[in-house]
Design an enzyme around this catalytic site. Structure first.
Site, PDB file in Angstrom:
ATOM      1  N   LYS A 348     -59.629  42.779 -11.472  1.00  0.00           N
ATOM      2  CA  LYS A 348     -58.422  43.602 -11.570  1.00  0.00           C
ATOM      3  C   LYS A 348     -57.365  42.952 -12.454  1.00  0.00           C
ATOM      4  CE  LYS A 348     -58.693  46.043  -7.096  1.00  0.00           C
ATOM      5  NZ  LYS A 348     -59.906  45.429  -6.498  1.00  0.00           N
ATOM      6  N   PHE A 412     -55.894  50.923   2.132  1.00  0.00           N
ATOM      7  CA  PHE A 412     -54.848  51.369   3.047  1.00  0.00           C
ATOM      8  C   PHE A 412     -55.499  52.027   4.265  1.00  0.00           C
ATOM      9  CE2 PHE A 412     -51.011  52.133  -0.043  1.00  0.00           C
ATOM     10  CZ  PHE A 412     -50.961  50.769  -0.297  1.00  0.00           C
TER      11      PHE A 412
END
Length: 424
Positions: A348, A412
């Site tokens: 990332k 999440f």
């Protein structure tokens, strides 16, 4: 055919599953080869947002896919009726099928399935159609709005384009979606529901509303708009939030016997799939890494592996303060002192965070690292953090013999997912 296959295998050992094809549409390359070269060279795909005017936003940078031409994979009429996230998925899936030299025909179509995850789905279509609704009225909304917007349509359209009539599903587990999709596809083959599965993750949420929402949640890097090349910095002490990315990563998984029978080139074997939930908070991970460590431990146990079998971990590594410290703690919980001998990296740092698509491109990166015995780097690692004290392959890729590797994704809601791969 499918039900016969399931009953046939009910009393047999689980089938072995291998990776035979891959495709990638990413901020650092739109083919498998471009993506891998981007990874090993430390190419940075983060820059100013060009997909829309971000001047009103606190964050104005992202990892955009550049020079993507959907008409190379579908005709113009079809492309107009697909959101960008679905275009990415179809394109990467067609790449993976071509890479595997795999043909879907009347003989095998019912045994070829699709599972493609996404965290958000067609957000751009929703935003555009909301504007139409407000300015022109409800009767002017597109009849294609719902099928363009809904999250499962990447998997549905991929099956339509390729003729895959086997199991078809969509995992929506936030940033763990793509990794869940690959794990679920792995299970479909293991248990005899399919001979081959097209699987991975896709996302195209770099939109005004997507950017605003993550910024409001204080999840994004908002202090490096003038320095985008150094914004995504996983495990670095000065990390300040993630950078949104977009794209898709797709794998073709096959039953080993089926792959061997057709003379397929085999990249690697999928051996383990671990899932858990923090049951802690809607956005924050459990700080001690307890849930993430269970996912990694489950993946090892599922694959009959021990910690010393693993030589590389493609970390979730988002560049947020909480995630990177938590993931480091989780790795230590599972691997003990051996954690300090592991090679770890967060890709990332180069691509940004593709949300539901991240697990797809990161599984591809993990398999390519294993195949090539080469570790992609974590770029922008400059200042050590005492809470992140493992080997994150800082700034430069390096060769290393890899027999086993893990790919982590955490989302999440407390979703934790780990895939385990090994050399075939």
């Amino acid at each position: 055919m499918t039900s016969d296959l399931v009953s046939d295998t009910a009393n047999k050992h689980l089938r072995r599953v291998v990776v035979t094809g891959m495709g990638a549409i990413t901020p650092i390359g739109n083919t498998l080869q471009e993506y891998w070269q981007g990874l090993v060279s430390g190419r940075n795909g983060i820059g100013p947002i060009t997909l829309f005017d971000p001047s009103r936003h606190d964050c104005r940078i992202a990892g955009e896919v550049k020079n993507f031409e959907p008409h190379a994979y579908m005709d113009r009429k079809e492309a107009k009726r697909m959101d960008r996230f679905a275009q990415f998925a179809v394109a990467a899936s067609k790449q993976a099928i071509a890479d595997a030299q795999f043909t879907i025909n009347d003989l095998n179509a019912e045994q070829v399935g699709v599972v493609i995850g996404t965290g958000v789905g067609g957000l751009k279509v929703l935003e555009d159609q909301q504007e139409v609704y407000l300015t022109k009225g409800p009767d002017r909304c597109s009849p294609f709005m719902i099928p363009m917007m809904i999250a499962n349509m990447a998997a549905g359209l991929t099956a339509i384009h390729l003729g895959a009539k086997g199991p078809n599903s969509c995992s929506v587990t936030a940033c763990a979606s793509g990794t869940n999709a690959i794990g679920d596809a792995f299970r479909f083959i293991q248990h005899g529901y399919a001979q081959a599965m097209i699987c991975g993750g896709t996302e195209a949420a770099v939109t005004p509303l997507g950017l605003a929402g993550f910024a409001a949640a204080k999840a994004l890097c908002m202090n490096r708009n003038d320095d985008p090349l150094h914004a995504s910095r996983p495990f670095d002490r000065d990390r300040s939030g993630f950078v949104m990315g977009e794209g898709a990563g797709i794998l073709l998984l096959e039953d080993l016997e089926y792959a061997v029978s057709r003379g397929a080139r085999i990249y690697a074997e999928v051996t383990g799939y671990g899932v858990s939930c923090d049951a802690y908070h809607i956005t924050s991970p459990s700080p001690d890494g307890e849930g993430a460590s269970r996912a990694m431990a489950f993946a090892l146990k599922d694959g009959g592996l021990v910690p010393s079998d693993i030589h590389y971990i493609n970390a979730h590594g988002t560049s947020t303060s909480l995630n990177d410290a938590m993931e480091t703690a989780a790795i230590k919980r599972v691997f003990g002192e051996y954690a300090y001998g592991l090679a770890i990296s967060s890709t990332k740092s180069m691509t940004g965070h593709l949300l539901g698509g991240s697990g797809g491109i990161e599984a591809v990166a993990t398999v390519l690292a294993l195949v090539n015995d080469h570790i992609p780097p974590t770029i922008n690692w400059e200042t050590p953090d005492p809470n992140c004290d493992l080997d994150y392959t800082p700034n430069q890729s390096r060769p290393r013999v890899i027999h086993g590797a893990l790919s982590n994704s955490f989302g999440f809601g407390g979703h934790n997912v780990t895939l385990a791969f090994k050399k075939y």
